[in-house]
Enzyme design. Sequence first.
Site, PDB file in Angstrom:
ATOM      1  N   CYS A 168       0.834  -1.184   0.000  1.00 61.49           N
ATOM      2  CA  CYS A 168       0.000   0.000   0.000  1.00 61.49           C
ATOM      3  C   CYS A 168       0.877   1.245   0.000  1.00 61.49           C
ATOM      4  O   CYS A 168       1.900   1.301   0.664  1.00 61.49           O
ATOM      5  CB  CYS A 168      -0.957   0.065   1.185  1.00 61.49           C
ATOM      6  SG  CYS A 168      -2.071  -1.329   1.254  1.00 61.49           S
ATOM      7  N   ARG A 201       3.941  -0.513  -4.763  1.00 63.70           N
ATOM      8  CA  ARG A 201       3.634  -0.992  -3.422  1.00 63.70           C
ATOM      9  C   ARG A 201       2.302  -1.748  -3.368  1.00 63.70           C
ATOM     10  O   ARG A 201       1.968  -2.350  -2.348  1.00 63.70           O
ATOM     11  CB  ARG A 201       3.562   0.187  -2.444  1.00 63.70           C
ATOM     12  CG  ARG A 201       4.815   1.009  -2.398  1.00 63.70           C
ATOM     13  CD  ARG A 201       4.662   2.129  -1.407  1.00 63.70           C
ATOM     14  NE  ARG A 201       4.589   1.605  -0.064  1.00 63.70           N
ATOM     15  CZ  ARG A 201       5.630   1.349   0.705  1.00 63.70           C
ATOM     16  NH1 ARG A 201       6.839   1.587   0.258  1.00 63.70           N
ATOM     17  NH2 ARG A 201       5.477   0.865   1.904  1.00 63.70           N
ATOM     18  N   TRP A 215      -2.789  -2.827  -1.800  1.00 59.83           N
ATOM     19  CA  TRP A 215      -2.508  -4.258  -1.985  1.00 59.83           C
ATOM     20  C   TRP A 215      -3.369  -4.959  -0.947  1.00 59.83           C
ATOM     21  O   TRP A 215      -3.120  -4.845   0.258  1.00 59.83           O
ATOM     22  CB  TRP A 215      -1.019  -4.531  -1.760  1.00 59.83           C
ATOM     23  CG  TRP A 215      -0.607  -5.933  -2.117  1.00 59.83           C
ATOM     24  CD1 TRP A 215      -0.186  -6.375  -3.335  1.00 59.83           C
ATOM     25  CD2 TRP A 215      -0.538  -7.067  -1.246  1.00 59.83           C
ATOM     26  NE1 TRP A 215       0.123  -7.707  -3.277  1.00 59.83           N
ATOM     27  CE2 TRP A 215      -0.086  -8.164  -2.016  1.00 59.83           C
ATOM     28  CE3 TRP A 215      -0.843  -7.279   0.103  1.00 59.83           C
ATOM     29  CZ2 TRP A 215       0.090  -9.438  -1.480  1.00 59.83           C
ATOM     30  CZ3 TRP A 215      -0.666  -8.545   0.633  1.00 59.83           C
ATOM     31  CH2 TRP A 215      -0.198  -9.611  -0.160  1.00 59.83           C
ATOM     32  N   GLY A 220      -0.604  -0.962   6.423  1.00 58.41           N
ATOM     33  CA  GLY A 220      -0.268  -1.795   7.579  1.00 58.41           C
ATOM     34  C   GLY A 220      -1.438  -2.698   7.896  1.00 58.41           C
ATOM     35  O   GLY A 220      -2.339  -2.883   7.061  1.00 58.41           O
ATOM     36  N   GLU A 274      17.774 -17.563  -7.694  1.00 61.06           N
ATOM     37  CA  GLU A 274      17.353 -16.229  -8.114  1.00 61.06           C
ATOM     38  C   GLU A 274      16.842 -16.239  -9.554  1.00 61.06           C
ATOM     39  O   GLU A 274      15.833 -15.607  -9.866  1.00 61.06           O
ATOM     40  CB  GLU A 274      18.533 -15.253  -7.943  1.00 61.06           C
ATOM     41  CG  GLU A 274      18.278 -13.830  -8.387  1.00 61.06           C
ATOM     42  CD  GLU A 274      17.141 -13.129  -7.639  1.00 61.06           C
ATOM     43  OE1 GLU A 274      16.610 -13.697  -6.666  1.00 61.06           O
ATOM     44  OE2 GLU A 274      16.777 -12.017  -8.062  1.00 61.06           O
ATOM     45  N   LYS A 319      13.119 -15.087 -10.572  1.00 59.37           N
ATOM     46  CA  LYS A 319      12.933 -13.988 -11.533  1.00 59.37           C
ATOM     47  C   LYS A 319      11.959 -14.422 -12.623  1.00 59.37           C
ATOM     48  O   LYS A 319      11.024 -13.718 -12.964  1.00 59.37           O
ATOM     49  CB  LYS A 319      14.292 -13.677 -12.134  1.00 59.37           C
ATOM     50  CG  LYS A 319      14.711 -12.289 -12.368  1.00 59.37           C
ATOM     51  CD  LYS A 319      14.930 -11.355 -11.237  1.00 59.37           C
ATOM     52  CE  LYS A 319      14.023 -11.450 -10.074  1.00 59.37           C
ATOM     53  NZ  LYS A 319      14.308 -10.730  -8.913  1.00 59.37           N
ATOM     54  N   GLU A 367       8.234 -15.165 -11.196  1.00 59.97           N
ATOM     55  CA  GLU A 367       7.436 -14.057 -10.655  1.00 59.97           C
ATOM     56  C   GLU A 367       6.908 -13.137 -11.747  1.00 59.97           C
ATOM     57  O   GLU A 367       5.845 -12.564 -11.599  1.00 59.97           O
ATOM     58  CB  GLU A 367       8.167 -13.286  -9.551  1.00 59.97           C
ATOM     59  CG  GLU A 367       9.392 -12.523  -9.942  1.00 59.97           C
ATOM     60  CD  GLU A 367      10.096 -11.868  -8.742  1.00 59.97           C
ATOM     61  OE1 GLU A 367       9.466 -11.636  -7.707  1.00 59.97           O
ATOM     62  OE2 GLU A 367      11.301 -11.571  -8.871  1.00 59.97           O
ATOM     63  N   HIS A 426      17.053 -37.111  -6.846  1.00 58.18           N
ATOM     64  CA  HIS A 426      16.345 -37.651  -5.679  1.00 58.18           C
ATOM     65  C   HIS A 426      14.863 -37.296  -5.734  1.00 58.18           C
ATOM     66  O   HIS A 426      14.275 -36.888  -4.743  1.00 58.18           O
ATOM     67  CB  HIS A 426      16.993 -37.134  -4.388  1.00 58.18           C
ATOM     68  CG  HIS A 426      18.408 -37.600  -4.245  1.00 58.18           C
ATOM     69  ND1 HIS A 426      18.746 -38.901  -3.971  1.00 58.18           N
ATOM     70  CD2 HIS A 426      19.582 -36.941  -4.393  1.00 58.18           C
ATOM     71  CE1 HIS A 426      20.061 -39.035  -3.930  1.00 58.18           C
ATOM     72  NE2 HIS A 426      20.584 -37.857  -4.200  1.00 58.18           N
ATOM     73  N   LYS A 430       6.028  -4.873  -4.073  1.00 55.86           N
ATOM     74  CA  LYS A 430       7.466  -4.803  -3.847  1.00 55.86           C
ATOM     75  C   LYS A 430       7.837  -4.782  -2.369  1.00 55.86           C
ATOM     76  O   LYS A 430       8.777  -5.429  -1.947  1.00 55.86           O
ATOM     77  CB  LYS A 430       8.030  -3.572  -4.542  1.00 55.86           C
ATOM     78  CG  LYS A 430       9.534  -3.572  -4.548  1.00 55.86           C
ATOM     79  CD  LYS A 430      10.099  -2.667  -5.579  1.00 55.86           C
ATOM     80  CE  LYS A 430      11.598  -2.812  -5.645  1.00 55.86           C
ATOM     81  NZ  LYS A 430      12.030  -4.117  -6.152  1.00 55.86           N
TER      82      LYS A 430
END
Length: 607
Positions: free
Chosen positions: A2, A27, A75, A102, A481, A485, A488, A504, A602
């Site tokens: 947010c 955000r 968000w 929050g 990573e 990348k 996402e 395995h 983010k």
Amino acid sequence: MCGIVGYVGSEQASPILLEGLSKLEYRGYDSAGIAVFNEGKIEIAKAKGRLAVLEEKTHNGATVHGTMGIGHTRWATHGEPSDENAHPHISNSGRFAVVHNGIIENYIALKQRLIERGFEFMSDTDTEVIAHLFEYYYKGDIMDAMIRVINRVEGSYALGVLCSDYPDQFIAVRKASPLIVGLGEGENFIASDVTAILKHTRNIYYLEDEEMVVLSKDGVTVYNKDKEVVPKDVFTVNWDISAAEKGGYEHFMMKEIEEQPKALRDTISPRIKDGKIVLDDISLTTEDIKKINKIYIVACGSAYHVGVVGKYVIEKMCRIPVEVQVASEFRYCDPIVTKDDLVIVISQSGETADTLAGLKEAKNHGARILSIVNVVGSAIANASDDVIYTWAGPEIAVATTKAYSTQLAVMYLISTYMADKLGMITSGEYARLISEIEALPDKVEEVLKSKEEIQYLASLFYNCRSIFFIGRNLDYAVSLEGSLKLKEISYIHSEAYAAGELKHGTISLIEDGTLVIALATGRDLFDKTVSNVKEVKARGAVVMGVTTKDHDMTEVADHIIKIPSIHETLLPSLTVIPLQLFGYYVASLKGCDIDKPRNLAKSVTVE
Ligand code: G6P
């Protein structure tokens, strides 16, 4: 998560709020809204969807008049994305409008009480209780009401509050959620992040937990909970405004990928002087380093992946045991941390809720905290004993690239610094490492020249259903990573495996045509990884090998990406670049919203 922005001045507030929100969309971007004070009343406009929907609805703010207002980009946590759940939320009388970032943890009990007292709820959010609590506690003094509200709510919050009884000022407060105050000339601001107000001012106040701020066009006053004025230092932000603009790029992500050489130079050069690593920023002495019993690295997402690299590098160079843990696990695992341990916390935003909680947990055990953070003055930076800032500049794309790279660089600097202080490396090796670290930005630049080749490879594989990344040791750390990348931003299922572990179980997923991206850059384990590549080839995989110019994968790989040679320890910084580019181009070919992938945000300020 947010984004909040607030404005008071002489200009029309709505266009300024919308423009500020556009900088905060990283955000959260499932709905947005503004509240503006106009002729004794608060006017609200909000809309589900991207900010563009609200912009269209309000004709870029032209339909909502007034020179003071607050805005929000959401968000969703409590309640689905919808017009009703979008902020600002208003009290039943319309006297108060609230934006919140929050989580109010005790909102269910509060909501129940408020309903019993006759308040009517319009949304499913936790935030709405705040608007009604203001109404409930308000006896003519907004600050008194604010104090009572923050004494009553539990959880985290950054709040911006308009009250129709106050035509010239609004009020804000924060606790465990970021909020800064922007100081202009004849205008003042609040924002979750400086990028939202950089166009208007570079002078800011950082607020401490539970500090309240009253903003009018002519002044800003910060108060504590006893209503005493708190003197604040003005902090001047030196970020270049263009750093938060797309500057001709289609996506922030590509801009940020290409900014990596500069970000690395900015992070590395001030810390190497006369052939020595100088970490002026930290107070860790040689004696302190010698006393370290164990190092924990705590982080989330890509920052955690930097930690995985860090474990290999520190253990190899310093021979200190390192445990790396995702923060959401670390905080609840009753970790065996003591005062003799060093906890390295890594975070781009400096506000990730789990990482911050992990830090506090470690602190409670008496451990010393060294953090690697990109945002100056952020909660994690403030709570640490020592901070080494990455100078990556603002990172806007949700998928991190330049922050990851600069975090790696800091990790190399710390490891080499500690290894030297511990006498674990020779002066020759120390000098070699330093010159190789200094060469990193140029080498990254060189790798970036292979963009078109990677774009071509992406065109071959963007229809894949599943892609595996394999590697050993540092190559495994980078596989994690690369896989993140890709998944996402392109929504292609992907997994990263330690190359020797695939057999395995997971190797059963390999079938004709499955793409396996095999990282084989390290000298010592090259042959071992090649053997694993043969195993997947034998089961029908198509293999894309990533290796250095010193190695030959032609016999085992269908496609090969070559990176320049560099000191073995530093290889992750180069290996990751083609993987970032691959993820980017695959997502682009699939037509995905690269900078704002679905469901993500983010800054993850909720646990
Ligand atoms: C989110 C971002 C990731 C980031 C992670 C940790 O998930 O999308 O890119 O690595 O949070 O964020 P931090 O700000 O603590 O580095």
